[in-house]
Scaffold this motif. Structure first.
Motif, short mmCIF file in Angstrom:
data_model
loop_
_atom_site.label_atom_id
_atom_site.label_comp_id
_atom_site.label_asym_id
_atom_site.label_seq_id
_atom_site.Cartn_x
_atom_site.Cartn_y
_atom_site.Cartn_z
N UNK A 80 -6.60 -4.61 -0.43
CA UNK A 80 -6.70 -3.19 -0.79
C UNK A 80 -5.63 -2.39 -0.04
N UNK A 81 -5.62 -2.53 1.28
CA UNK A 81 -4.59 -1.83 2.07
C UNK A 81 -3.21 -2.35 1.73
N UNK A 82 -3.12 -3.64 1.54
CA UNK A 82 -1.82 -4.26 1.24
C UNK A 82 -1.24 -3.71 -0.06
N UNK A 83 -2.08 -3.52 -1.06
CA UNK A 83 -1.61 -3.03 -2.35
C UNK A 83 -1.11 -1.59 -2.24
N UNK A 84 -1.82 -0.75 -1.49
CA UNK A 84 -1.38 0.64 -1.31
C UNK A 84 -0.09 0.68 -0.50
N UNK A 85 0.00 -0.09 0.57
CA UNK A 85 1.20 -0.09 1.40
C UNK A 85 2.39 -0.67 0.65
N UNK A 86 2.13 -1.58 -0.29
CA UNK A 86 3.23 -2.19 -1.05
C UNK A 86 3.91 -1.20 -1.99
N UNK A 87 3.25 -0.08 -2.28
CA UNK A 87 3.87 0.95 -3.13
C UNK A 87 4.36 2.13 -2.29
N UNK A 107 8.05 -13.62 2.23
CA UNK A 107 8.06 -13.64 0.76
C UNK A 107 8.62 -12.34 0.22
N UNK A 108 9.07 -12.36 -1.01
CA UNK A 108 9.57 -11.14 -1.64
C UNK A 108 8.47 -10.09 -1.75
N UNK A 109 7.23 -10.56 -1.98
CA UNK A 109 6.11 -9.63 -2.08
C UNK A 109 5.89 -8.90 -0.75
N UNK A 110 5.94 -9.65 0.37
CA UNK A 110 5.78 -9.04 1.68
C UNK A 110 6.93 -8.08 1.97
N UNK A 111 8.13 -8.49 1.61
CA UNK A 111 9.31 -7.66 1.86
C UNK A 111 9.19 -6.33 1.11
N UNK A 112 8.82 -6.39 -0.16
CA UNK A 112 8.72 -5.18 -0.95
C UNK A 112 7.60 -4.28 -0.46
N UNK A 113 6.48 -4.87 -0.05
CA UNK A 113 5.38 -4.06 0.49
C UNK A 113 5.82 -3.32 1.74
#
Length: 885
Positions: A97-104, A808-814
């Motif tokens: 949940x927090x990860x998804x908000x921080x990723x944007x 990972x690219x996902x972590x980088x973008x977040x």
């Protein structure tokens, strides 16, 4: 007052529809232009406020679920649920949940209070729908996994320990226990350890069924949004939940207090903490609340307030003191809180009572009344500078008074408050039998003091006072840069959305230009800067500043010293004249230096009472010595004791030089007019120091571990593990900041691994310390003593992981979105933008660096993060500090 303000009657729009489908946006009631409210079919309230000041949206979910709704056996369950809401749903696992908000690029958090729980996030405006989806899923579909529940209970138990180590938190808890003998407000929101340990998933689900009903929830959206689209998005996410009627609830009552009460607690601290409270205040919606807030401002808000002027500035009995009226949804109280030398408690109490009863009985001037009313009213204007601040104001009014626009009536009522109103409410509450005194003091200084003695003291003060008259945006605005003939750089940016103006003057200074014999000189100078000029005394300045509803203060840090001001735009001319007077002609009067000295020494003592600050301070000392960054920005007691008015005036003349400075002005102004004013007021300012700025020493090379174990009698061990880092101008800073974003935050690796999965701590994070000469990167964790080795091992494991594996690219973008989002969110206010522009210009980055920073972060690659991790984190070259048992 509890959060902000008051109540008007809200007309209810009733729409009859027979076999007719009406779009949700058409049902919205527009309370004022840009502010609408709607009741969804399932009973949930949705409020949307347009604000195009910045490309940001704040979303807040207000649930009528505070500790007041708990039974005795449930104490702490509301707060535990707030934690568990983020622990996963059927669609999103723990941490996602927090990860998804921080990723944007957003941030998300929550808090529990006596009367409500709030889940809130701030995101770039284009991600409004994403955040509503995440919040609705979390609030209505949390899985409350039993294993996660057990882990989170351990985290909350760590939080309880952490709070019990903080003297101000203990003071607050002791006050509530003393005031509320029957009412649930007397129990801590966080709960007690035994009930928290006992809670099961079944207990949580039963509470959720009672309190988390759509009819007991309000969703507030404030920001750069289209109202109809925002309302539709709320309907699509929160409006699909099944309707349930609100649960009947009657607020408990508290029996009237019949006699004074006293409570005290000993801790291993150096500073003393004291609260004098009066029970019997009305609730949030009472018509007397505006007068109570004005009374609080008159007594304890600002330098010219009665308590500050008398007890701190004139008698020097306290180091800080303030007053406030606490008016929640239930019974409230009036409180006066002070920090002071422990041995002065019994001398201070009679003086507090004296000031209170004098105000009740003497003639109050209209000038003093107006100054207090300005103080109260301007709080509202300044709170509108951020989306989240405005959403919070709307949320509390809707939740407690059922009218999100009621603050307009409150402001009007504040303006109408008379001297008679202030003295009437004072007479109602300032009674000896209503008094409660609580204190947290060092073990050696607990006074022998009874409630009977307290009652006699108050009665004597009241009798004495009766015979005495006292003697006391989404919009982009261009920046105009120009230089005066004296070399001063001036930056001007128009931002007319809110009627405020912020000024910031920055110059080279601070710790970087101190040594062991002068450590604390710049901090002292910053605090003394506003304490008198050739034309005005400190008291004059305080009264002028507060009469304008403004603020002017000095500041000092690692690399700079400066002066900040904030004004309502309608008072800019007077405010600017006073600001420039303080800037160019401070007097540093000896009598004011004597008053400031014990306050700064007390601040040093308070720092010693706060273990995270102690741990970070010792880390910097070990890492940077003998460079000045190794020293405490507050200073050394021996230096503070010796500083004189002459020292401050000499330092001012050496460092406050026009051609070294940058002055930035942001707000509701016209560029041409402000440039003309600045040239008139500062064009003739001329100062030459005759010396060049000193070059600081280099730190000793870090070639082997430096380890410190500092013993303190506390319930937690505070650990800092750190390394050298990057500077402001280093190209490596962007990858280092990205790595830090990946590790820190609720969606970061440290939180997920060490708190969520292993329940090692309540507080765990990483932080970057950028400097002009040298920088740092460090981890921080606070845990129970028996977990300290496991916690340190966990930090080293995360260090090894970040240095060996490409992210990972996902972590980088977040991480990048979180950095960019928090950067933009942090620049909402005029004050923040003025300071940011001035510092960037002074550091050689350029006043427009804020936009450049976003581009640099966006360009960071995974390989660059791996490279900086390996460059800065060396397992043989580190600093480790542990503070605790």
């Amino acid at each position: 007052m509890f959060l902000t303000s008051k109540t008007i009657t809200l007309c209810i729009l009733i729409i009859f529809s027979i076999q007719l489908v009406i779009p949700v946006s058409s049902l919205a009631m527009e309370l004022i232009p840009g502010l609408s409210k709607i009741k969804l079919s399932n009973g949930l309230t949705a409020i949307v406020k347009e604000n195009h000041r910045a490309p940001v949206a704040a979303i807040q979910v207000w649930v009528q679920a505070g500790s007041v709704y708990e039974t005795e056996e449930e104490n702490g369950i509301t707060h535990l649920i707030e934690h568990m809401i983020f622990k996963g749903t059927e669609r999103r696992g723990p941490g996602e949940i927090a990860k998804e908000i921080e990723s944007i690029g957003g941030s998300i958090n929550a808090y529990t209070s006596l009367d409500y729980t709030v889940y809130h996030c701030v995101v770039p405006k284009q991600f409004l729908n994403n955040s509503l989806n995440v919040l609705s899923d979390a609030v209505f579909n949390s899985s409350f996994d039993p294993d996660e529940l057990e882990r989170e209970k351990r985290v909350v138990l760590e939080e309880i320990k952490m709070r019990n180590d903080r003297p101000k938190t203990r003071l607050s808890s002791l006050l509530m226990e003393t005031l509320y003998k029957v009412h649930p407000y007397g129990c801590p929101v966080i709960g007690y350890p035994d009930p928290v340990k006992s809670f099961t998933r079944q207990d949580i689900m039963a509470y959720m069924e009672r309190r988390y009903r759509p009819s007991q929830i309000t969703v507030v959206v404030v920001g750069d949004v289209d109202p109809s689209q925002a309302r539709a998005a709320i309907q699509d996410t929160f409006g699909t939940v099944t309707k349930k009627e609100p649960q009947e609830f009657s607020y408990p009552t508290e029996p009237r207090q019949e006699a004074p009460r006293i409570a005290m607690e000993a801790m291993e601290i150096q500073e003393g903490y004291l609260t004098v409270a009066f029970s019997g205040l009305p609730d949030f919606n009472d018509p007397d609340v505006p007068a109570l807030d004005v009374l609080a401002a008159m007594l304890g808000k600002g330098e010219s307030s009665r308590l500050t002027s008398s007890l701190r500035n004139r008698q020097q009995l306290v180091h800080s003191i303030d007053a406030s009226a606490f008016t929640p949804a239930g019974p409230g109280f009036f409180e006066i809180t002070a920090s002071l030398d422990p041995e002065k408690v019994q001398e201070t109490l009679p003086q507090i009572f004296h000031e209170i009863f004098c105000l009740e009985n003497e003639i109050i001037s209209e000038k003093e009344l107006e100054r207090a009313k300005v103080q109260v009213e301007t709080d509202f204007v300044y709170s509108q500078e951020t989306m989240e601040g405005e959403a919070r104001k709307i949320g509390v009014f809707e939740t407690i008074s059922k009218n999100p626009h009621a603050e307009k009536l409150y402001v009007q009522k504040v303006r109408e408050v008379s001297v008679h109103d202030v003295q009437r409410v004072a007479a109602n509450i300032f009674r000896p039998e209503n008094i409660s005194v609580v204190m947290v003091l060092p073990e050696y200084s607990l006074p022998e003091f009874t409630s009977q003695e307290l009652e006699v003291m108050a009665q004597e003060a009241e009798l004495l006072a009766k015979g005495i008259v006292s003697d006391r945006g989404a919009h982009v605005h261009t920046v105009k840069r120009f230089s005066l003939s004296n070399g001063l750089t001036v930056l001007v940016q128009e931002a007319p959305e809110v009627p405020t103006v912020a000024l910031t003057m920055v110059l080279p200074g601070g710790v970087r230009y101190e040594n062991e014999k002068t450590n604390g000189l710049f901090n002292f100078l910053a605090k003394a800067w506003t304490k008198g000029t050739r034309a005005h005394s400190a008291q004059d300045i305080a009264e002028l500043v507060e009469g304008l509803g403004s603020s002017i203060s000095g500041f000092s840090g690692q690399n700079t010293i400066g002066l900040q001001g904030r004004f309502l735009s309608q008072n800019l001319d007077k405010g600017l004249a006073l600001f420039t007077e303080i800037l160019v002609s401070p007097a540093f009067p000896s009598e004011e230096i004597k008053k400031l000295r014990p306050l700064i020494l007390a601040e040093l003592k308070s720092q010693d009472d706060y273990m995270p600050a102690v741990a970070v301070r010792e880390f910097r000392r070990l890492l940077f010595a003998p460079h000045p960054y190794s020293m405490n920005p507050l200073g050394k007691p021996s230096v503070i004791e010796a500083i004189s008015s002459k020292n401050l005036l000499e330092t001012y003349r050496y460092f406050v030089i026009p051609d070294r400075g940058v002055l930035s002005i942001v707000g509701d102004i016209r560029t041409e007019e402000i440039i003309s004013s600045i040239e008139t007021m500062l064009g003739a300012w001329s100062m030459e120091s005759g010396i060049s700025l000193p070059t600081p020493s280099e730190p000793d090379p870090l070639i082997s571990p430096r380890i410190l174990n500092l013993k303190k009698k506390k319930r937690q061990v505070h650990t800092v593990l750190g390394f050298p880092g990057a500077t402001f101008n280093s190209t490596e800073r962007y990858a280092l900041e990205t790595m830090n974003a990946l590790l820190s935050g609720q969606g970061g690796r440290l939180f997920l691994e060490l708190r969520d999965k292993k329940s090692l701590a309540y507080s765990v994070t990483s932080f970057v310390g950028l400097g002009l000469d040298y920088g740092s990167f460090a981890f921080y964790i606070a845990c129970a003593p028996e977990k300290k080795d496991q916690a340190l091992k966990g930090l080293w494991q995360e260090t090894y992981r970040i240095t060996k594996e490409v992210i990972t690219e996902e972590e980088l973008e977040r991480a990048k979105r979180w950095l960019i989002g928090t950067h933009e969110i942090g620049l909402q206010t005029n004050r923040a933008r003025a300071l940011n522009m001035a510092l960037n210009e002074l550091y050689g980055l350029g006043y427009n660096y804020a936009a450049e920073y976003i581009r640099k972060i966006d360009e960071v690659t995974a390989d660059q993060v791996l490279n900086v991790a390996n460059k800065f984190m060396n397992s043989e070259e580190y600093v480790l500090v542990r503070v605790g048992p």
